[in-house]
Design an enzyme around this catalytic site. Structure first.
Site, PDB file in Angstrom:
ATOM      1  N   ASP A   1       0.797  -1.302   0.027  1.00  0.00           N
ATOM      2  CA  ASP A   1      -0.014  -0.158   0.089  1.00  0.00           C
ATOM      3  C   ASP A   1       0.824   1.380  -0.046  1.00  0.00           C
ATOM      4  O   ASP A   1       2.033   1.354   0.142  1.00  0.00           O
ATOM      5  CB  ASP A   1      -1.148   0.068   1.232  1.00  0.00           C
ATOM      6  CG  ASP A   1      -0.317  -0.548   2.467  1.00  0.00           C
ATOM      7  OD1 ASP A   1       0.891  -0.349   2.625  1.00  0.00           O
ATOM      8  OD2 ASP A   1      -1.014  -1.131   3.245  1.00  0.00           O
TER       9      ASP A   1
ATOM     10  N   GLU B   1      -9.672  -2.325   5.461  1.00  0.00           N
ATOM     11  CA  GLU B   1     -10.304  -2.197   6.888  1.00  0.00           C
ATOM     12  C   GLU B   1     -11.404  -2.902   6.962  1.00  0.00           C
ATOM     13  O   GLU B   1     -12.011  -3.701   6.187  1.00  0.00           O
ATOM     14  CB  GLU B   1     -10.877  -0.708   6.615  1.00  0.00           C
ATOM     15  CG  GLU B   1      -9.823   0.381   6.455  1.00  0.00           C
ATOM     16  CD  GLU B   1      -8.933   0.899   7.604  1.00  0.00           C
ATOM     17  OE1 GLU B   1      -8.856  -0.015   8.582  1.00  0.00           O
ATOM     18  OE2 GLU B   1      -8.601   1.900   7.618  1.00  0.00           O
TER      19      GLU B   1
END
Length: 264
Positions: free
Chosen positions: A72, A148
């Protein structure tokens, strides 16, 4: 899913480094094709990186024929910013080993077309032959990469808006000010991680114990993205005693017994 429980974070790091070194060596014995390694940032993998650097400096392993893909990167943070993941990886790993610069892949959070950047990243992984081993960490809420809670467990590389919990957790890298933490990131998806031939997720410390419990004993559940590892044929969670402390006694004993049987 395999669970490895070690006494200390340092033992977790050595076990992870052993895994990476053995997989690189094993592939090199059968093909000249590069080994493709997925990598995380954050505090958890730092000891593993230090151990890999030590082995490289000692002449025990080389990364000259390794291709890496990081998980990421923040959106809108300049690459030269000390808390960008480009800077993190150079400072803590890439500048200290013999990896070729052209073999390093990190998402560009400043790309003019972020959706295209994500699609191109998936294409680059495919062009490299897929990821042989994806190393990762897990957040206190069970997130892997920036996937998430409630992320799709079939997701691919995409733009994600970060939760308040993640912003608060990462504020320590930005002087404790959550307003300085970028609100979005580009991240590989859960599906991208699971497409790797092998996945090893590291977890150390009591703050990760709840996530480990849900990942190991809970249901396959998008509320806890780490639980997706349950479906992987070569999925491994490597944790220390502190991160394992919320596992049921029977679960703990089972995996410790299996480890002892495999490593007499």
């Amino acid at each position: 899913m395999r669970i490895i429980i070690k006494d200390t974070p340092q033992q977790v790091a050595v076990w992870a480094a052993d895994l990476i070194a053995s997989r690189i060596r094993r592939k090199a014995e059968h093909t000249p094709a590069p080994f493709v390694l997925g990598l995380p940032t954050g505090s958890t993998p730092l000891e593993t990186y230090k151990e890999l650097i030590r082995r490289h400096k000692a002449g025990e392993m080389s990364f000259a024929n390794v291709i890496t893909f990081n998980m990421d990167e923040y959106v809108g943070l300049p690459e030269e910013h000390p808390e960008s993941y480009h800077s993190f990886m150079r400072r803590n790993f890439f500048n200290r080993i013999d990896i070729r610069p052209e073999n390093i892949h990190i998402l560009d959070g400043n790309a003019p077309d972020l959706a295209r950047e994500c699609a191109d990243y998936e294409a680059a992984i495919a062009a490299a032959g897929g990821i042989d081993l994806f190393l990762g960490g897990v957040g206190e809420d069970g997130h892997i990469a920036f996937n998430e809670p409630f992320s799709s467990l079939a997701s691919r590389t995409r733009i994600k808006t970060l939760t308040p919990d993640t912003l608060a957790a990462n504020a320590r890298f930005f002087g404790g000010d959550t307003s300085l933490v970028p609100a979005q990131a580009l991240t590989v998806g859960v599906g991208t991680i699971l497409a790797a031939r092998e996945v090893a997720i590291l977890a150390t410390g009591r703050r990760k114990a709840r996530a480990v419990r849900h990942g190991v004993e809970g249901p396959y559940d998008h509320r806890w993205p780490v639980s997706a590892l349950q479906t992987h044929s070569c999925g491994i969670i490597v944790c220390d005693e502190a991160a394992a402390e919320e596992l049921r006694v029977a679960t703990y004993r089972y995996f410790k017994n299996i480890e002892t049987a495999c490593n007499p």
